[in-house]
Design a protein around this motif. Structure first.
Motif, mmCIF file in Angstrom:
data_model
loop_
_atom_site.group_PDB
_atom_site.id
_atom_site.type_symbol
_atom_site.label_atom_id
_atom_site.label_comp_id
_atom_site.label_asym_id
_atom_site.label_seq_id
_atom_site.Cartn_x
_atom_site.Cartn_y
_atom_site.Cartn_z
ATOM 1 N N HIS A 1 -12.745 -5.837 5.402
ATOM 2 C CA HIS A 1 -11.310 -5.880 4.692
ATOM 3 C C HIS A 1 -10.922 -4.310 4.839
ATOM 4 O O HIS A 1 -10.288 -3.990 5.733
ATOM 5 C CB HIS A 1 -11.315 -6.535 3.342
ATOM 6 N N HIS B 1 -8.062 -3.253 -4.737
ATOM 7 C CA HIS B 1 -8.402 -1.609 -4.376
ATOM 8 C C HIS B 1 -9.010 -0.662 -5.560
ATOM 9 O O HIS B 1 -8.612 -1.380 -6.729
ATOM 10 C CB HIS B 1 -6.970 -1.207 -4.142
ATOM 11 N N HIS C 1 0.669 -1.288 0.071
ATOM 12 C CA HIS C 1 0.008 0.215 -0.002
ATOM 13 C C HIS C 1 0.779 1.321 -0.034
ATOM 14 O O HIS C 1 1.305 1.854 1.061
ATOM 15 C CB HIS C 1 -1.000 0.097 1.118
ATOM 16 N N HIS D 1 -12.852 -2.241 -0.968
ATOM 17 C CA HIS D 1 -12.212 -0.982 -0.598
ATOM 18 C C HIS D 1 -12.951 0.063 -1.212
ATOM 19 O O HIS D 1 -13.776 0.100 -2.092
ATOM 20 C CB HIS D 1 -10.782 -0.727 -1.381
#
Ligand code: RUQ
Ligand code: CUA
Length: 655
Positions: A333, A441, A114, A400
């Motif tokens: 998540h 994502h 990330h 996400h």
């Protein structure tokens, strides 16, 4: 239990079907995937023109970070971070090897997840990108003047460093949470005694506002859950940090079933300002630890690795009012906070609905002490009291959520393979677009800040199947670019990524480009083995070590003829690039060297070691096409048998 397994299996199989069908059937137009006719224009960046945004895309199991332009999707650079890289000799040359030192020794690879860009007042400032390494827990800081890794800090007491690396709104901290709970300190114990005995460390790493230098301020030792993802509060919730948890069951085997038992897991809300104050007043316990702190210095052009031996831990129960649990359905998540700081979105992977918590309600419930029990002494707030709203049945398998700064949220759905746009506050779904396939994502430039640049959404996809030319069993992973300026999202472009694009961070190019360094000044080169003038070029022997102090400039090495090297010697090439022009690196490659060639920037010095194995006359050359006479940029080392008397000599331009 058997039934649960069956249900899971069918969900997974449905996922497969949905993935394969979307492209072909729904669209009836496989190659296009819903492309509007003027899409090409919108991503076309004419030759010589520049992209509007940088996108820093995680390299997943490559361990690196790639740099793309948006909207073109053109790849500019792969920044080596956690893995050796022969293109740049990162982790091969003597200067950068210390960057990959850890408490486990030299680890030449990593799994990066990330990226997050540094912020000032909640807005992207473009100074640094941080990225986590999941496997051997580490956080890296990349300097955006050089686009090079400047620092790597190992995170002790962590395992599967996944809820990382996200920055607070003035980059006070970069935060790293453990995915796996482990015994702290590590020790030999039965696995089945996990429950109640393992701990999850959430690390708050301070960042020096001037230099960017990282140090672990404290580690919060939480109950033994899995801490999956995290996000800082911002604006009104600045001072708090939110972490999703799963496996609040504390199962230690067959988690796909055993960690899906609880109807709700938690989002942990951590008041880091409160803990910071506690720590600043002498709170916390220093415990022995062993972790590497690796720093690259732009003046010596060299990295150092220091092992740190202590870390400050905090027991959440010692700081009353610092940690609360917000019940959140079904193994959430992603944990995402909107730009106003009011809404905290928990993306429950196995939940039908999306849960959004309210920060204001949370504070209110805390004040009124509306608790619904506790977990290991940490108060659990009542679900209904903190709930802001629910997005009803938006899709399957939410992962996400990103924000455009205009009141909209965009959630990715892995199983139903789509991006769903919905409105903050009314929770109504306003648009949905399929992605190809199985998005993880998503990213909106600045979507992690108080000021998103809501022009593009990038879907970071796990599976591509038929989207590209086949390349054997492994096909590329992929990003998809959407225009989100209108009411409906519009697919513009697919582009391949390197490794798994877990997450990305985007920023307007104008914030970063103007600070980009063009050369290193030779006059500022403090490398201990730099050769700053041609007169200093030389070769020295110390026992069986031979040190070659070499310079390079278009289009020769100095020296380029070296004699007196013997089999059994350890030969150091310390090479300084004397160019002071933008974009003129030179390289050096030596036959039989097993450390990778060097690629040396103007003004920089790098070193590699060569062990000559056979007598003979062995060439070296510049591997970077630097001038019309690049092919002439070459030289020879004469290697004599071990024990011979060949005189040590070096020269340039002598016959
Ligand atoms: S993860 S696909 Cu490593 Cu960020 Cu969610
Ligand atoms: Cu220097 Cu090619």
């Amino acid at each position: 239990m058997k039934r649960t397994i069956n249900i899971l299996v069918s969900i997974i199989m449905v996922a497969g079907l949905v993935s394969c069908n979307n492209g072909g059937n729904k669209r009836g137009n496989k190659g296009q995937g819903g492309l509007a006719t003027n899409a090409a224009e919108k991503v076309y960046v004419a030759p010589g023109e520049h992209d509007e945004f940088y996108a820093f895309v995680s390299g997943g199991f490559s361990g690196q970070l790639s740099v793309y332009g948006l909207p073109s999707g053109r790849l500019f650079k792969v920044i080596p971070v956690f893995s050796q890289d022969p293109e740049k000799a990162y982790g091969y040359n003597e200067e950068s090897k210390p960057m990959l030192e850890t408490s486990y020794g030299f680890v030449p690879w990593g799994d990066s997840h990330h990226p997050d860009i540094s912020q000032t007042n909640g807005e992207l400032d473009g100074r640094w990108v941080f990225i986590n390494e999941n496997n051997t827990p580490r956080i890296a800081r990349i300097d955006l003047t050089t686009f090079e890794t400047a620092e790597i800090l190992e995170v002790p007491n962590s395992a599967g460093n996944h809820s990382s690396s996200f920055v607070t709104e003035n980059t006070e901290y970069v935060v790293a949470g453990t995915r796996f709970s482990v015994p702290i300190p590590q020790r030999d114990m039965p696995i089945k005694d996990y429950k109640g005995n393992f701990k999850g460390a959430l690390s708050f790493i301070s960042v020096d506002p001037e230099s960017g230098s990282m140090a672990i301020k404290f580690q919060l030792l939480m109950p033994g859950f899995d801490y999956d993802l995290s996000h800082p509060g911002r604006d009104k919730s600045h001072g708090w940090f939110f972490f999703t948890t799963y496996n609040t069951e504390e199962a230690n085997t067959l988690l796909e079933v055993n960690a899906s038992q609880n109807d709700k897991d938690f989002i942990a809300a951590v008041n880091w300002k409160k803990i910071e104050e506690y720590v600043n007043n002498g709170g916390g316990t220093k415990v022995p630890a062993n972790y590497a702190h690796n720093v690259y210095n732009d003046e010596t052009h060299s990295a150092t690795s220091t092992m740190l031996k202590e870390v400050l831990t905090v027991n959440p129960l010692d700081v009353p009012g610092a940690v609360y649990f917000l019940p959140t359905p079904k193994s959430p998540h992603g944990c995402d906070v909107d730009p106003t700081g009011e809404y905290i979105v928990g993306n429950g992977k196995l939940s039908a609905d999306l849960t959004v918590h309210s920060f204001t309600k949370m504070l209110d419930a805390i004040e009124k002490k509306k608790f619904d029990g506790e977990a290991y002494g940490i108060p659990i707030l009542k679900f209904e009291d903190v709930l802001a709203g629910v997005v009803k049945q938006p899709g399957l398998g939410p992962l996400h959520t990103e924000f455009d700064g205009k009141g909209n949220a965009y959630t990715t759905f892995f199983i139903s393979s789509e991006v769903v746009k919905w409105k903050l506050g009314t929770w109504e779904v306003v648009d949905r677009q399929p992605v190809f396939y199985s998005v993880g994502h998503g990213m909106i430039p600045g979507g992690n800040s108080r000021k998103p640049f809501g022009k593009y959404f990038v879907a970071l996809n796990k599976i591509t199947k038929d989207r590209y030319l086949p390349t054997g069993p492994e096909v590329t992973q992929s990003a998809q670019l959407f225009d989100i300026t209108g009411d409906k999202m519009e697919l513009l472009l697919d582009f391949p990524t390197i490794g798994e694009p877990h997450y990305a961070a985007g920023i307007p190019a104008e914030i970063v480009a103007k600070n980009s360094k063009q050369i290193f000044k030779l006059s500022e080169n403090k490398h201990p083995y730099a050769t700053l003038t041609d007169g200093d070029a030389r070769v020295e022997r110390k026992g069986n070590e031979v040190h070659i102090y070499m310079t390079m400039i278009r289009s020769h090495f100095n020296p380029d003829n070296i004699e007196g090297v013997k089999v059994g010697d350890k030969v150091f090439f310390h090479v300084t690039n004397h160019e002071q022009d933008y974009d003129v690196p030179h390289g050096i490659s030596m036959i039989g060297a097993n450390t990778s060639e060097l690629l040396i920037m103007p003004g920089q010095t790098e070193t590699f070691i060569w062990y000559p194995k056979q007598p003979g006359v062995w060439p070296f050359y510049c591997p970077d096409f630097c001038s019309a006479l690049h092919q002439e940029m070459q030289g020879y080392v004469r290697v004599s048998p071990a024990g011979s008397n060949t005189e040590l000599k070096f020269s340039l331009g002598e016959d």
